[in-house]
Design an enzyme around this catalytic site. Sequence first.
Site, PDB file in Angstrom:
ATOM      1  N   ILE A  74      47.960  81.115  37.008  1.00 61.43           N
ATOM      2  CA  ILE A  74      46.714  81.295  36.252  1.00 61.43           C
ATOM      3  C   ILE A  74      46.977  82.406  35.247  1.00 61.43           C
ATOM      4  O   ILE A  74      47.374  83.514  35.643  1.00 61.43           O
ATOM      5  CB  ILE A  74      45.547  81.681  37.188  1.00 61.43           C
ATOM      6  N   VAL A  76      48.342  82.120  31.092  1.00 66.66           N
ATOM      7  CA  VAL A  76      49.561  81.658  30.415  1.00 66.66           C
ATOM      8  C   VAL A  76      49.940  82.628  29.296  1.00 66.66           C
ATOM      9  O   VAL A  76      51.091  83.009  29.158  1.00 66.66           O
ATOM     10  CB  VAL A  76      49.334  80.238  29.831  1.00 66.66           C
ATOM     11  N   ASP A  99      44.916  78.229  31.774  1.00 70.08           N
ATOM     12  CA  ASP A  99      44.372  79.278  30.900  1.00 70.08           C
ATOM     13  C   ASP A  99      43.053  78.803  30.305  1.00 70.08           C
ATOM     14  O   ASP A  99      42.839  77.611  30.085  1.00 70.08           O
ATOM     15  CB  ASP A  99      45.346  79.629  29.773  1.00 70.08           C
ATOM     16  N   ASP A 118      38.278  77.537  33.128  1.00 70.08           N
ATOM     17  CA  ASP A 118      37.858  78.881  33.544  1.00 70.08           C
ATOM     18  C   ASP A 118      38.099  79.039  35.044  1.00 70.08           C
ATOM     19  O   ASP A 118      37.513  78.303  35.854  1.00 70.08           O
ATOM     20  CB  ASP A 118      36.358  79.025  33.211  1.00 70.08           C
ATOM     21  N   GLN A 119      38.924  79.992  35.430  1.00 68.06           N
ATOM     22  CA  GLN A 119      39.255  80.155  36.848  1.00 68.06           C
ATOM     23  C   GLN A 119      38.062  80.587  37.697  1.00 68.06           C
ATOM     24  O   GLN A 119      38.123  80.511  38.930  1.00 68.06           O
ATOM     25  CB  GLN A 119      40.403  81.145  37.030  1.00 68.06           C
ATOM     26  N   HIS A 144      41.676  88.655  36.053  1.00 72.40           N
ATOM     27  CA  HIS A 144      41.739  89.868  36.892  1.00 72.40           C
ATOM     28  C   HIS A 144      40.348  90.361  37.297  1.00 72.40           C
ATOM     29  O   HIS A 144      40.178  91.521  37.687  1.00 72.40           O
ATOM     30  CB  HIS A 144      42.532  90.996  36.220  1.00 72.40           C
ATOM     31  N   GLU A 169      47.431  89.168  41.261  1.00 65.91           N
ATOM     32  CA  GLU A 169      48.005  90.288  40.516  1.00 65.91           C
ATOM     33  C   GLU A 169      46.928  91.181  39.889  1.00 65.91           C
ATOM     34  O   GLU A 169      45.820  90.738  39.619  1.00 65.91           O
ATOM     35  CB  GLU A 169      48.910  89.751  39.398  1.00 65.91           C
TER      36      GLU A 169
HETATM   37  C1  LIG Z   1      47.700  88.877  31.433  1.00 65.54           C
HETATM   38  S1  LIG Z   1      47.587  87.393  30.511  1.00 65.54           S
HETATM   39  C2  LIG Z   1      48.765  86.375  31.332  1.00 65.54           C
HETATM   40  C3  LIG Z   1      50.155  86.856  31.190  1.00 65.54           C
HETATM   41  C4  LIG Z   1      51.228  85.912  31.628  1.00 65.54           C
HETATM   42  N1  LIG Z   1      51.004  85.371  32.964  1.00 65.54           N
HETATM   43  C5  LIG Z   1      52.553  86.643  31.613  1.00 65.54           C
HETATM   44  O1  LIG Z   1      53.118  86.877  32.701  1.00 65.54           O
HETATM   45  O2  LIG Z   1      53.020  86.995  30.533  1.00 65.54           O
HETATM   46  C6  LIG Z   1      46.033  86.777  31.028  1.00 65.54           C
HETATM   47  C7  LIG Z   1      45.678  85.384  30.534  1.00 65.54           C
HETATM   48  O3  LIG Z   1      44.560  84.956  31.304  1.00 65.54           O
HETATM   49  C8  LIG Z   1      43.708  84.180  30.505  1.00 65.54           C
HETATM   50  N2  LIG Z   1      42.345  84.209  31.071  1.00 65.54           N
HETATM   51  C9  LIG Z   1      41.397  85.183  30.922  1.00 65.54           C
HETATM   52  N3  LIG Z   1      40.272  84.833  31.571  1.00 65.54           N
HETATM   53  C10 LIG Z   1      40.517  83.622  32.152  1.00 65.54           C
HETATM   54  C11 LIG Z   1      39.721  82.757  32.951  1.00 65.54           C
HETATM   55  N4  LIG Z   1      38.461  83.067  33.313  1.00 65.54           N
HETATM   56  N5  LIG Z   1      40.276  81.597  33.377  1.00 65.54           N
HETATM   57  C12 LIG Z   1      41.561  81.267  33.040  1.00 65.54           C
HETATM   58  N6  LIG Z   1      42.340  82.058  32.267  1.00 65.54           N
HETATM   59  C13 LIG Z   1      41.837  83.221  31.832  1.00 65.54           C
HETATM   60  C14 LIG Z   1      43.801  84.818  29.126  1.00 65.54           C
HETATM   61  O4  LIG Z   1      43.434  83.895  28.116  1.00 65.54           O
HETATM   62  C15 LIG Z   1      45.257  85.276  29.075  1.00 65.54           C
HETATM   63  O5  LIG Z   1      46.047  84.327  28.397  1.00 65.54           O
END
Ligand SMILES: C[S@@+](CC[C@H](N)C(=O)[O-])C[C@H]1O[C@@H](n2cnc3c(N)ncnc32)[C@H](O)[C@@H]1O
Length: 249
Positions: A74, A76, A99, A118-119, A144, A169
């Site tokens: 979750i 990307v 994502d 949306d997670q 997060h 994480e």
């Molecule tokens: C920290 S980044 C991911 C980093 C990646 N896994 C890496 O290791 O480089 C967080 C990602 O979560 C996505 N995100 C934020 N809220 C979300 C949600 N409610 N559901 C799914 N994805 C989400 C964001 O669009 C973003 O691309």
Amino acid sequence: MDINLYLRGLTMGMTSYRNGDAAAPARERKPNPLETWFDGHVEGPGIIKWRHYLEAYHRHFAKFVGTEVHILEIGVYAGGSLQMWKDYFGPGCRVYGVDIREECKVHEQESIRILTGDQGDPGFWQAVREQVPELDIVVDDGSHIPLHQITSLHALLPHLRPGGVYMVEDCNGVLNGFHDYAAGLSRNIHAWGQLKPGVHHEFDGQIPEAFQRAVGSVHVYPYLTVFEKHDDPSREFSAPRMGNSWMPL
Ligand SMILES: C[S@@+](CC[C@H](N)C(=O)[O-])C[C@H]1O[C@@H](n2cnc3c(N)ncnc32)[C@H](O)[C@@H]1O
């Protein structure tokens, strides 16, 4: 349950060992394959990970290297971590990236599928479970937000195969809400089971409760919580006496 005993243990635990150990020299070790990959990844799709996660990944994921492994991440973002999983696990690896942002679809390629949603939405997970085979690994590196992390865990833990690993994480801070949830949930791993029919002593055979049958262990690292499923959901608990020389007590 004695609530005062519980609160005393919680408070003592949270306030002890604040000064840690006296400084000691580090034990030398070689970098693991994920650390080597990460340090060498100076060009290509971006990846952002706390360095110490790479140690935990290798500890829990090494058993899947070279196998047909299905991993869902979750979050990307720039897509670098999806590439890391492919390179680490080998040609049998199937990656599912989730994502909320539609643009992340650009990272789709052979053996990497991107799912947009949306997670925090249980309906989205229902659709994912219908499209994706049972998983070996989930890495939650998305919003997060504790409630989202809990929703995702509820949706995907049952979709994880025996022996599977679920990582959450970036649960930062001593009073982080996901820690409280995980601490409550993981208490179930210590449930004192019921005696097996026909058995008269706890050591001779206990039937584990549902959580104990599914989850074999829970691990905590800085900002990271890991649930590892047991390989055998039908196992029972027993404590047989082995050897033949015993102190007369
Ligand atoms: C920290 S980044 C991911 C980093 C990646 N896994 C890496 O290791 O480089 C967080 C990602 O979560 C996505 N995100 C934020 N809220 C979300 C949600 N409610 N559901 C799914 N994805 C989400 C964001 O669009 C973003 O691309």
